[in-house]
Design a protein around this motif. Structure first.
Motif, short mmCIF file in Angstrom:
data_model
loop_
_atom_site.label_atom_id
_atom_site.label_comp_id
_atom_site.label_asym_id
_atom_site.label_seq_id
_atom_site.Cartn_x
_atom_site.Cartn_y
_atom_site.Cartn_z
N PHE A 57 0.83 -1.20 0.00
CA PHE A 57 0.00 0.00 0.00
C PHE A 57 0.87 1.25 0.00
O PHE A 57 0.59 2.21 -0.73
CB PHE A 57 -0.93 0.00 1.22
CG PHE A 57 -1.87 1.16 1.27
CD1 PHE A 57 -3.07 1.13 0.58
CD2 PHE A 57 -1.54 2.31 1.98
CE1 PHE A 57 -3.94 2.21 0.62
CE2 PHE A 57 -2.39 3.40 2.02
CZ PHE A 57 -3.61 3.34 1.33
N ALA A 58 1.92 1.24 0.81
CA ALA A 58 2.82 2.40 0.88
C ALA A 58 3.51 2.64 -0.46
O ALA A 58 3.66 3.78 -0.89
CB ALA A 58 3.86 2.20 1.98
N PHE B 26 1.06 4.25 -2.76
CA PHE B 26 0.88 5.64 -2.37
C PHE B 26 2.04 6.50 -2.87
O PHE B 26 1.83 7.58 -3.44
CB PHE B 26 0.74 5.74 -0.84
CG PHE B 26 0.55 7.15 -0.36
CD1 PHE B 26 -0.71 7.74 -0.38
CD2 PHE B 26 1.62 7.88 0.12
CE1 PHE B 26 -0.88 9.04 0.06
CE2 PHE B 26 1.46 9.18 0.56
CZ PHE B 26 0.20 9.76 0.54
N VAL B 27 3.27 6.02 -2.67
CA VAL B 27 4.45 6.76 -3.10
C VAL B 27 4.45 6.92 -4.62
O VAL B 27 4.83 7.97 -5.14
CB VAL B 27 5.74 6.08 -2.59
CG1 VAL B 27 6.98 6.69 -3.22
CG2 VAL B 27 5.83 6.18 -1.08
N PHE B 28 4.00 5.88 -5.34
CA PHE B 28 3.89 5.96 -6.80
C PHE B 28 2.99 7.13 -7.20
O PHE B 28 3.33 7.92 -8.09
CB PHE B 28 3.34 4.64 -7.34
CG PHE B 28 3.19 4.60 -8.84
CD1 PHE B 28 4.26 4.27 -9.64
CD2 PHE B 28 1.97 4.86 -9.44
CE1 PHE B 28 4.13 4.21 -11.03
CE2 PHE B 28 1.82 4.81 -10.82
CZ PHE B 28 2.90 4.49 -11.61
N PHE C 25 -7.47 4.18 -7.24
CA PHE C 25 -7.31 2.74 -7.01
C PHE C 25 -7.11 2.44 -5.53
O PHE C 25 -7.67 1.48 -4.99
CB PHE C 25 -6.13 2.21 -7.82
CG PHE C 25 -5.70 0.83 -7.39
CD1 PHE C 25 -6.49 -0.28 -7.64
CD2 PHE C 25 -4.51 0.64 -6.71
CE1 PHE C 25 -6.10 -1.54 -7.23
CE2 PHE C 25 -4.10 -0.61 -6.29
CZ PHE C 25 -4.90 -1.71 -6.55
N LEU C 26 -6.30 3.26 -4.86
CA LEU C 26 -6.05 3.01 -3.44
C LEU C 26 -7.33 3.10 -2.62
O LEU C 26 -7.49 2.37 -1.64
CB LEU C 26 -5.01 4.01 -2.91
CG LEU C 26 -3.59 3.80 -3.39
CD1 LEU C 26 -2.70 4.92 -2.89
CD2 LEU C 26 -3.06 2.46 -2.96
N PHE C 27 -8.23 3.99 -3.00
CA PHE C 27 -9.47 4.16 -2.25
C PHE C 27 -10.54 3.14 -2.62
O PHE C 27 -11.36 2.77 -1.79
CB PHE C 27 -10.02 5.57 -2.41
CG PHE C 27 -9.19 6.61 -1.72
CD1 PHE C 27 -8.93 6.55 -0.36
CD2 PHE C 27 -8.63 7.66 -2.43
CE1 PHE C 27 -8.15 7.49 0.28
CE2 PHE C 27 -7.86 8.62 -1.81
CZ PHE C 27 -7.61 8.54 -0.44
N LEU D 278 -8.29 0.49 -12.38
CA LEU D 278 -7.75 1.82 -12.10
C LEU D 278 -6.23 1.77 -11.93
O LEU D 278 -5.52 2.70 -12.33
CB LEU D 278 -8.41 2.42 -10.86
CG LEU D 278 -9.89 2.76 -10.99
CD1 LEU D 278 -10.44 3.26 -9.66
CD2 LEU D 278 -10.12 3.78 -12.08
N ASP D 279 -5.73 0.70 -11.34
CA ASP D 279 -4.29 0.53 -11.18
C ASP D 279 -3.63 0.39 -12.55
O ASP D 279 -2.58 0.99 -12.81
CB ASP D 279 -4.01 -0.69 -10.31
CG ASP D 279 -2.55 -0.81 -9.92
OD1 ASP D 279 -1.89 0.23 -9.73
OD2 ASP D 279 -2.07 -1.95 -9.80
#
Length: 117
Positions: free
Chosen positions: A39-40, A43-45, A86-88, A94-95
């Protein structure tokens, strides 16, 4: 491309550090199966894509009529936004869309650096 010369070295170092952090987190997540590290890294991407896109857009020379650098900037920012979507939502498409749009943005930037004056 003279506008990019005005970006402070600390910004370039932060982007480079972010990219190193992304790959370190990604490799760690792949090696250990740690979902928090995955996940991190995602997020960084997104942060890197939006940050680089924003810098490109702010530094683009639009007075020459070239659309390539602003196009690359928009692709990078959109790619980062799709990454956060995508994260949400965790909708896999979406990814994929995020990655494709970011790669298009990188391709446009490479084209601009190598083939335009």
């Amino acid at each position: 491309m003279n506008g990019l010369d005005d970006v402070p070295d600390t910004v370039y170092r932060a982007i480079f550090s972010g990219i190193i952090l992304y790959f370190a987190l990604l490799l760690y997540a792949q090696a250990t199966g740690d979902s928090l590290a995955a996940f991190a890294s995602e997020f960084v991407f997104g942060v890197i894509a939006i940050g680089v896109g924003t810098i490109l857009y702010l530094q683009a020379e639009t007075d020459r009529g070239s659309w390539v650098i602003p196009g690359a900037a928009v692709c990078l920012v959109l790619g980062g936004m799709f990454q956060f979507a995508f994260l949400f939502t965790r909708i896999p498409v979406l990814d994929q869309v995020s990655s494709i749009i970011v790669f298009v943005g990188i391709g446009l930037y490479i084209y601009a650096v190598w083939y335009t004056d």
